[in-house]
Design a protein around this motif. Structure first.
Motif, mmCIF file in Angstrom:
data_model
loop_
_atom_site.group_PDB
_atom_site.id
_atom_site.type_symbol
_atom_site.label_atom_id
_atom_site.label_comp_id
_atom_site.label_asym_id
_atom_site.label_seq_id
_atom_site.Cartn_x
_atom_site.Cartn_y
_atom_site.Cartn_z
ATOM 1 N N GLU A 110 1.040 -1.158 -0.306
ATOM 2 C CA GLU A 110 0.111 0.258 -0.067
ATOM 3 C C GLU A 110 0.395 1.485 -0.192
ATOM 4 O OE1 GLU A 110 -2.553 0.207 3.532
ATOM 5 O OE2 GLU A 110 -3.968 -1.977 2.529
ATOM 6 N N VAL A 111 1.668 1.500 0.458
ATOM 7 C CA VAL A 111 2.980 2.374 0.679
ATOM 8 C C VAL A 111 3.169 3.054 -0.243
ATOM 9 C CG1 VAL A 111 4.814 1.675 2.407
ATOM 10 C CG2 VAL A 111 3.908 3.853 2.792
ATOM 11 N N LEU A 112 3.847 1.375 -0.962
ATOM 12 C CA LEU A 112 4.438 1.872 -2.419
ATOM 13 C C LEU A 112 3.616 2.035 -3.106
ATOM 14 C CD1 LEU A 112 6.998 -1.207 -2.259
ATOM 15 C CD2 LEU A 112 7.763 0.906 -1.800
ATOM 16 N N ASP A 113 2.399 1.902 -3.012
ATOM 17 C CA ASP A 113 1.434 2.272 -3.722
ATOM 18 C C ASP A 113 0.823 3.445 -3.894
ATOM 19 O OD1 ASP A 113 0.914 -0.011 -5.345
ATOM 20 O OD2 ASP A 113 -0.263 -0.715 -3.858
ATOM 21 N N VAL A 114 0.848 4.273 -2.616
ATOM 22 C CA VAL A 114 0.656 5.853 -2.201
ATOM 23 C C VAL A 114 2.395 6.039 -2.780
ATOM 24 C CG1 VAL A 114 0.977 7.556 -0.210
ATOM 25 C CG2 VAL A 114 -0.306 5.475 -0.038
ATOM 26 N N TYR A 115 3.480 5.645 -2.657
ATOM 27 C CA TYR A 115 4.091 7.065 -3.402
ATOM 28 C C TYR A 115 4.502 6.816 -5.008
ATOM 29 C CZ TYR A 115 9.973 7.224 -4.953
ATOM 30 O OH TYR A 115 11.135 7.614 -5.870
ATOM 31 N N ALA A 116 3.691 5.798 -5.318
ATOM 32 C CA ALA A 116 3.494 6.017 -7.041
ATOM 33 C C ALA A 116 2.503 6.799 -7.589
ATOM 34 C CB ALA A 116 3.171 4.942 -7.441
ATOM 35 N N SER A 117 1.901 6.975 -6.443
ATOM 36 C CA SER A 117 0.582 7.589 -7.347
ATOM 37 C C SER A 117 0.610 8.749 -6.627
ATOM 38 C CB SER A 117 -1.157 6.641 -7.022
ATOM 39 O OG SER A 117 -0.580 6.745 -4.945
ATOM 40 N N ARG A 118 1.247 8.937 -5.793
ATOM 41 C CA ARG A 118 1.228 10.877 -4.509
ATOM 42 C C ARG A 118 -0.419 10.688 -3.979
ATOM 43 N NH1 ARG A 118 6.114 12.332 -5.631
ATOM 44 N NH2 ARG A 118 7.235 10.316 -5.904
ATOM 45 N N SER A 119 -0.580 9.485 -3.783
ATOM 46 C CA SER A 119 -2.202 9.604 -3.435
ATOM 47 C C SER A 119 -2.776 9.529 -1.375
ATOM 48 C CB SER A 119 -3.669 8.501 -3.383
ATOM 49 O OG SER A 119 -2.941 7.732 -4.914
ATOM 50 N N ILE A 120 -1.894 10.949 -1.238
ATOM 51 C CA ILE A 120 -1.689 10.909 0.314
ATOM 52 C C ILE A 120 -2.282 10.481 1.094
ATOM 53 C CG2 ILE A 120 0.339 11.985 0.091
ATOM 54 C CD1 ILE A 120 -0.864 14.779 0.610
ATOM 55 N N GLU A 121 -3.670 10.757 0.138
ATOM 56 C CA GLU A 121 -5.144 11.150 1.752
ATOM 57 C C GLU A 121 -5.312 9.294 2.116
ATOM 58 O OE1 GLU A 121 -5.769 9.711 -2.568
ATOM 59 O OE2 GLU A 121 -5.398 11.365 -1.783
ATOM 60 N N ARG A 122 -3.982 8.751 1.638
ATOM 61 C CA ARG A 122 -4.508 6.885 1.938
ATOM 62 C C ARG A 122 -3.456 6.813 3.402
ATOM 63 N NH1 ARG A 122 -3.374 4.296 -3.804
ATOM 64 N NH2 ARG A 122 -3.484 1.885 -1.982
ATOM 65 N N ILE A 123 -2.561 7.863 2.929
ATOM 66 C CA ILE A 123 -1.735 7.458 4.601
ATOM 67 C C ILE A 123 -1.738 7.104 5.897
ATOM 68 C CG2 ILE A 123 0.344 8.788 5.561
ATOM 69 C CD1 ILE A 123 1.292 10.304 2.878
ATOM 70 N N GLY A 124 -3.313 7.546 6.113
ATOM 71 C CA GLY A 124 -3.758 7.648 7.634
ATOM 72 C C GLY A 124 -4.633 5.738 7.625
#
Length: 238
Positions: free
Chosen positions: A138-152
């Motif tokens: 999930e965190v690697l997907d966040v890095y790739a997409s910059r979807s920081i709303e998923r960080i929580g």
């Protein structure tokens, strides 16, 4: 014209760093998954492969660090671009450490196999590893997409990993107290479980770095940084 060429060249350099992080992430995921498979299946050959594979992540971390220094010296980036480069250095360090943790698990495969334990204990480790690997993906997907709303969600999952680790710690400790012959193998399993829990911590570190890259702000230090295993007092089953 020269300015456009320079900007395009700089963008290519930043993309190169992002691509290397993606490669490291996929490799680290595979190393951890294979180390758990080797542990559960008592596969010494696969364990040796995981140990040997760690060299790749070491080399990639060094390459990203060296390339980042060159880019900073040549481009003198500021603000967003500087955070991007420094973030790549930090993330590569976390991914290299995750690879080390996978390698550490693989190194214990032979010792655990010598005193085979009930499959229920391996199921607990497998469930913990599945949770940690899901968090890493999930965190690697966040890095790739910059979807920081998923960080929580990533930070919440880290708390789940800590809770599951504490439960597994209690189970293994109780099992050792029931029969001293289990102490050696269960001690190795405890180390494996702790390594998996630490993988979750590094994944959360990556999430926090991505948040800083995108927003320029640090996340508040509100999440617990440790498990509760130090509070556990096991009692033998009656």
């Amino acid at each position: 014209m020269q300015t456009q060429h320079t900007m395009r060249s700089f963008d290519d350099e930043l993309k190169y760093l992002a691509d290397q992080i993606a490669a490291m992430g996929g490799y680290a995921e595979r190393m951890v998954a294979e180390s758990i498979e080797a542990l559960i299946q008592s596969d010494a050959g696969l364990a040796r492969k995981v140990v040997a594979d760690d060299v790749f992540l070491d080399e990639k971390e060094r390459e990203i660090g060296e390339r980042s220094v060159i880019i900073i010296g040549r481009r003198q980036p500021v603000a967003d671009d500087l955070r991007e480069i420094v973030g790549a250095i930090r993330i590569s360090s976390d991914l290299e450490r995750i690879g080390d943790l996978g390698k550490n698990i693989a190194k214990r495969v032979v010792a655990v196999t010598e005193g085979r334990q009930p499959m229920r204990l391996f199921r607990g480790l497998e469930a913990l590893a599945d949770l940690a690997l899901t968090q890493l993906k999930e965190v690697l997907d966040v890095y790739a997409s910059r979807s920081i709303e998923r960080i929580g969600f990533v930070r919440d999952r880290d708390e789940e990993i800590d809770a599951m680790y504490t439960s597994l710690f209690r189970e293994l400790l109780t099992y050792m107290m029931e029969d001293p012959r289990n102490i050696t193998a269960c001690t190795h399993l405890l180390f494996c479980a702790k390594n998996i829990e630490r993988i979750g911590d590094h994944a959360t570190n990556i999430a926090e770095t991505v948040h800083h890259i995108v927003t320029g702000r640090q996340l508040p230090l509100e999440r617990p940084k440790e498990d509760e295993s130090h509070r556990v007092v096991a009692t033998p089953a009656k």
